[in-house]
Scaffold this motif. Structure first.
Motif, PDB file in Angstrom:
ATOM      1  N   ALA A  25     -19.329  -4.331 -22.335  1.00 47.73           N
ATOM      2  CA  ALA A  25     -19.543  -3.290 -23.338  1.00 47.73           C
ATOM      3  C   ALA A  25     -20.961  -3.349 -23.900  1.00 47.73           C
ATOM      4  CB  ALA A  25     -18.524  -3.438 -24.460  1.00 47.73           C
ATOM      5  N   ILE A  26     -21.454  -4.576 -24.130  1.00 43.93           N
ATOM      6  CA  ILE A  26     -22.829  -4.730 -24.637  1.00 43.93           C
ATOM      7  C   ILE A  26     -23.844  -4.213 -23.619  1.00 43.93           C
ATOM      8  CG2 ILE A  26     -24.583  -6.414 -25.308  1.00 43.93           C
ATOM      9  CD1 ILE A  26     -22.278  -8.134 -26.428  1.00 43.93           C
ATOM     10  N   VAL A  27     -23.611  -4.563 -22.364  1.00 43.83           N
ATOM     11  CA  VAL A  27     -24.516  -4.117 -21.296  1.00 43.83           C
ATOM     12  C   VAL A  27     -24.507  -2.596 -21.174  1.00 43.83           C
ATOM     13  CG1 VAL A  27     -24.865  -4.118 -18.778  1.00 43.83           C
ATOM     14  CG2 VAL A  27     -24.402  -6.264 -20.000  1.00 43.83           C
ATOM     15  N   ALA A  28     -23.325  -1.979 -21.432  1.00 42.88           N
ATOM     16  CA  ALA A  28     -23.183  -0.523 -21.256  1.00 42.88           C
ATOM     17  C   ALA A  28     -24.172   0.258 -22.105  1.00 42.88           C
ATOM     18  CB  ALA A  28     -21.767  -0.096 -21.610  1.00 42.88           C
ATOM     19  N   PHE A  29     -24.507  -0.277 -23.293  1.00 40.42           N
ATOM     20  CA  PHE A  29     -25.406   0.463 -24.164  1.00 40.42           C
ATOM     21  C   PHE A  29     -26.850   0.447 -23.669  1.00 40.42           C
ATOM     22  CE2 PHE A  29     -21.835  -0.559 -26.934  1.00 40.42           C
ATOM     23  CZ  PHE A  29     -21.526   0.714 -27.380  1.00 40.42           C
ATOM     24  N   GLY A  30     -27.120  -0.342 -22.647  1.00 39.41           N
ATOM     25  CA  GLY A  30     -28.439  -0.310 -22.041  1.00 39.41           C
ATOM     26  C   GLY A  30     -28.496   0.595 -20.825  1.00 39.41           C
ATOM     27  N   GLU A  31     -27.353   1.179 -20.450  1.00 33.45           N
ATOM     28  CA  GLU A  31     -27.283   2.067 -19.300  1.00 33.45           C
ATOM     29  C   GLU A  31     -27.632   3.494 -19.711  1.00 33.45           C
ATOM     30  OE1 GLU A  31     -26.709   1.028 -16.316  1.00 33.45           O
ATOM     31  OE2 GLU A  31     -25.897  -0.983 -16.624  1.00 33.45           O
ATOM     32  N   GLU A  32     -27.818   4.345 -18.715  1.00 36.48           N
ATOM     33  CA  GLU A  32     -28.122   5.755 -18.966  1.00 36.48           C
ATOM     34  C   GLU A  32     -27.160   6.642 -18.195  1.00 36.48           C
ATOM     35  OE1 GLU A  32     -32.124   6.541 -17.965  1.00 36.48           O
ATOM     36  OE2 GLU A  32     -32.979   5.223 -19.506  1.00 36.48           O
ATOM     37  N   GLY A  33     -26.962   7.860 -18.722  1.00 37.25           N
ATOM     38  CA  GLY A  33     -26.178   8.875 -18.027  1.00 37.25           C
ATOM     39  C   GLY A  33     -24.772   8.423 -17.721  1.00 37.25           C
ATOM     40  N   MET A  34     -24.328   8.697 -16.493  1.00 37.70           N
ATOM     41  CA  MET A  34     -22.961   8.408 -16.081  1.00 37.70           C
ATOM     42  C   MET A  34     -22.705   6.920 -15.973  1.00 37.70           C
ATOM     43  SD  MET A  34     -21.326  11.198 -15.929  1.00 37.70           S
ATOM     44  CE  MET A  34     -19.867  10.635 -15.063  1.00 37.70           C
ATOM     45  N   HIS A  35     -23.754   6.131 -15.833  1.00 40.09           N
ATOM     46  CA  HIS A  35     -23.571   4.687 -15.698  1.00 40.09           C
ATOM     47  C   HIS A  35     -22.907   4.098 -16.944  1.00 40.09           C
ATOM     48  CE1 HIS A  35     -25.653   4.303 -11.928  1.00 40.09           C
ATOM     49  NE2 HIS A  35     -26.670   5.025 -12.400  1.00 40.09           N
ATOM     50  N   VAL A  37     -20.748   5.512 -18.908  1.00 42.36           N
ATOM     51  CA  VAL A  37     -19.320   5.846 -18.926  1.00 42.36           C
ATOM     52  C   VAL A  37     -18.542   4.885 -18.031  1.00 42.36           C
ATOM     53  CG1 VAL A  37     -17.599   7.614 -18.375  1.00 42.36           C
ATOM     54  CG2 VAL A  37     -19.780   8.273 -19.418  1.00 42.36           C
ATOM     55  N   GLY A  38     -19.033   4.653 -16.843  1.00 38.02           N
ATOM     56  CA  GLY A  38     -18.361   3.745 -15.903  1.00 38.02           C
ATOM     57  C   GLY A  38     -18.327   2.316 -16.423  1.00 38.02           C
ATOM     58  N   THR A  39     -19.414   1.891 -17.040  1.00 42.34           N
ATOM     59  CA  THR A  39     -19.481   0.524 -17.546  1.00 42.34           C
ATOM     60  C   THR A  39     -18.543   0.339 -18.733  1.00 42.34           C
ATOM     61  OG1 THR A  39     -21.806   0.451 -16.877  1.00 42.34           O
ATOM     62  CG2 THR A  39     -21.037  -1.296 -18.316  1.00 42.34           C
ATOM     63  N   LEU A  40     -18.493   1.343 -19.623  1.00 39.01           N
ATOM     64  CA  LEU A  40     -17.577   1.273 -20.751  1.00 39.01           C
ATOM     65  C   LEU A  40     -16.115   1.290 -20.297  1.00 39.01           C
ATOM     66  CD1 LEU A  40     -19.271   3.567 -23.432  1.00 39.01           C
ATOM     67  CD2 LEU A  40     -18.908   1.089 -23.559  1.00 39.01           C
ATOM     68  N   PHE A  41     -15.829   2.073 -19.261  1.00 41.81           N
ATOM     69  CA  PHE A  41     -14.470   2.098 -18.712  1.00 41.81           C
ATOM     70  C   PHE A  41     -14.083   0.717 -18.189  1.00 41.81           C
ATOM     71  CE2 PHE A  41     -11.608   2.579 -15.048  1.00 41.81           C
ATOM     72  CZ  PHE A  41     -10.518   3.181 -15.683  1.00 41.81           C
ATOM     73  N   LEU A  42     -15.020   0.065 -17.476  1.00 46.17           N
ATOM     74  CA  LEU A  42     -14.760  -1.282 -16.973  1.00 46.17           C
ATOM     75  C   LEU A  42     -14.532  -2.261 -18.117  1.00 46.17           C
ATOM     76  CD1 LEU A  42     -14.611  -3.245 -14.587  1.00 46.17           C
ATOM     77  CD2 LEU A  42     -17.109  -3.498 -14.724  1.00 46.17           C
ATOM     78  N   ALA A  43     -15.302  -2.123 -19.200  1.00 43.04           N
ATOM     79  CA  ALA A  43     -15.125  -2.995 -20.371  1.00 43.04           C
ATOM     80  C   ALA A  43     -13.745  -2.786 -20.989  1.00 43.04           C
ATOM     81  CB  ALA A  43     -16.222  -2.713 -21.402  1.00 43.04           C
TER      82      ALA A  43
END
Length: 408
Positions: A25-35, A37-43
């Protein structure tokens, strides 16, 4: 215990999965665009799996049967992840081992006999908790109710001795199956019955039985009491007689009796004090349940476990202690206020067997039982030749025969 070890492993796995979820979830906030969403879903998936594993660990610790399937499903998935992550070229063998080793340990333990027994115990507890609860005015009692196939108006109600669950009567009830409606129950604090506050002397115990009887419809009512249950059913029968609701008959099975001086002596007082001092600590350590297993030898398998579970908990031990405090006073009350003669038949059953240590007490108790039978207008004294105190377990047919005689 293997089940405890499995529970600990599941909790560690839950912590690890939740940790991965939080990191993702922490890493997700460093992502952009659709990435993102996918990272938050995995979290979210990781956090959900962590909660699932916590529930599985708690279920295993509490003996919930479903927890074995949950543990199996996760460990199989974890082994799949371990195989997928195994890549010697990238030198991440350690990750595969970290995933595989706990999974293999759980799979090796989950089918051990001790785990099976533990989960079966939990299943029995769930079955006991599903027993009907009858409201007696602010508190509920767990009731074992076997409807009659015939003679629907005939009801037999069983009252257990001090420290015993209503399931104690199952061997007698099997002998009587179908001849009447058979009702036994757990007194306050035993099994799943609500605990009671305040005095738990003879009058209070009779109040509960009286209230329970008011919920039953009967044309003919037979009360059966073992040990301390004997004075309880006698007092209730006296009350009903005063209200014009006399019972069809009483069966007193090796009952406590105020005519026996042993209940007022120093030896009884010392035994009473020792039992009250030790019962709760023994219940906490599980030793009380083992002692019940010894005392209840004629019972086997699930029936033995059901009675022990309901009778040997810490709550049940406290309830038993509260009742024990009122035994001597209750018998003194009966001695001070003798019962009026009644037309209702009374059968008093005595265990005839004794050991060297209790031969004198046994003889005195039998004499008190004989006097009790003589004092009733339609009294009858019966010896159970192969039994000591636990007649309902060692000779249930003797008790059943006397109940049938009263209903004939």
């Amino acid at each position: 215990m293997a089940a405890t070890f499995i529970s600990v492993i599941l909790m560690i796995e839950a912590a690890a999965v939740i940790g991965v979820g939080v990191y993702t979830a922490i890493v997700a906030f460093g992502e952009e665009g659709m990435h993102i969403v996918g990272t938050l879903f995995l979290a979210a998936v990781c956090l959900g799996l962590g909660v699932f594993l916590i529930q599985a660990a708690r279920g295993m610790r509490s003996g919930r049967p479903w927890s074995r399937g949950a543990a199996l499903a996760w460990q199989v998935l974890q082994i799949g992840l371990a195989l997928g992550s195994f890549n010697p070229d990238n030198r991440i063998v350690w990750l595969a081992l970290l995933l595989a080793i706990p999974a293999i340990v759980v799979l090796a333990l989950v089918f051990r006999q001790s785990v099976t027994d533990w989960l079966a115990r939990g299943e029995r507890q769930q079955a006991l908790s599903a027993m009907p609860l009858v409201d007696i005015g602010g508190r509920r009692l767990s009731v074992f109710d076997s409807p009659a196939q015939e003679s629907a108006g005939d009801v037999v109600v069983f009252e257990s001795g001090l420290g015993a669950s209503g399931a104690f009567w199952q061997l007698v009830e099997r002998e009587l199956q179908g001849c009447a409606r058979l009702v036994s129950y757990d007194r306050a604090g035993y099994g799943t019955s609500d605990a009671a506050q305040g005095d738990r002397g003879l009058e209070a115990l009779a109040d509960d039985l009286d209230a329970l009887l008011e919920t039953l419809r009967s044309q003919r009512l037979v009360l059966v009491g073992h040990s301390w249950g004997g004075p309880i059913v006698r007092l209730v029968a006296r009350r009903r007689r005063a209200r014009g609701q006399d019972v069809t008959g009483l069966v007193l099975v090796d009952p406590s009796d105020e005519g026996a001086s042993m209940f007022f002596g120093r030896a009884f007082a010392a035994s009473d004090a020792m039992q009250r001092a030790l019962s709760v600590p023994l219940a906490r350590t599980g030793l009380l349940r083992r002692l019940y297993g010894t005392v209840l030898k004629p019972l086997t398998g699930e029936l033995l476990d059901a009675v022990a579970e309901a009778s040997a908990s810490v709550t049940a031990a406290r309830a038993s202690n509260a009742e024990l405090l009122g035994v001597t006073a209750g018998l003194e009350g009966l001695l001070a206020h003798p019962e009026a003669e009644t037309d209702a038949p009374v059968t008093v059953i005595s265990g005839a067997r004794s050991g060297r240590s209790d031969r004198r007490q046994r003889a005195e108790l039998i004499r008190a039982h004989q006097r009790r039978a003589v004092q009733a207008r339609n009294g009858r004294h019966v010896l159970a030749p192969h039994s000591g105190h636990m007649v309902p377990l060692s000779e249930p047919e003797v008790v059943a025969d006397e109940v049938r005689r009263l209903l004939a």
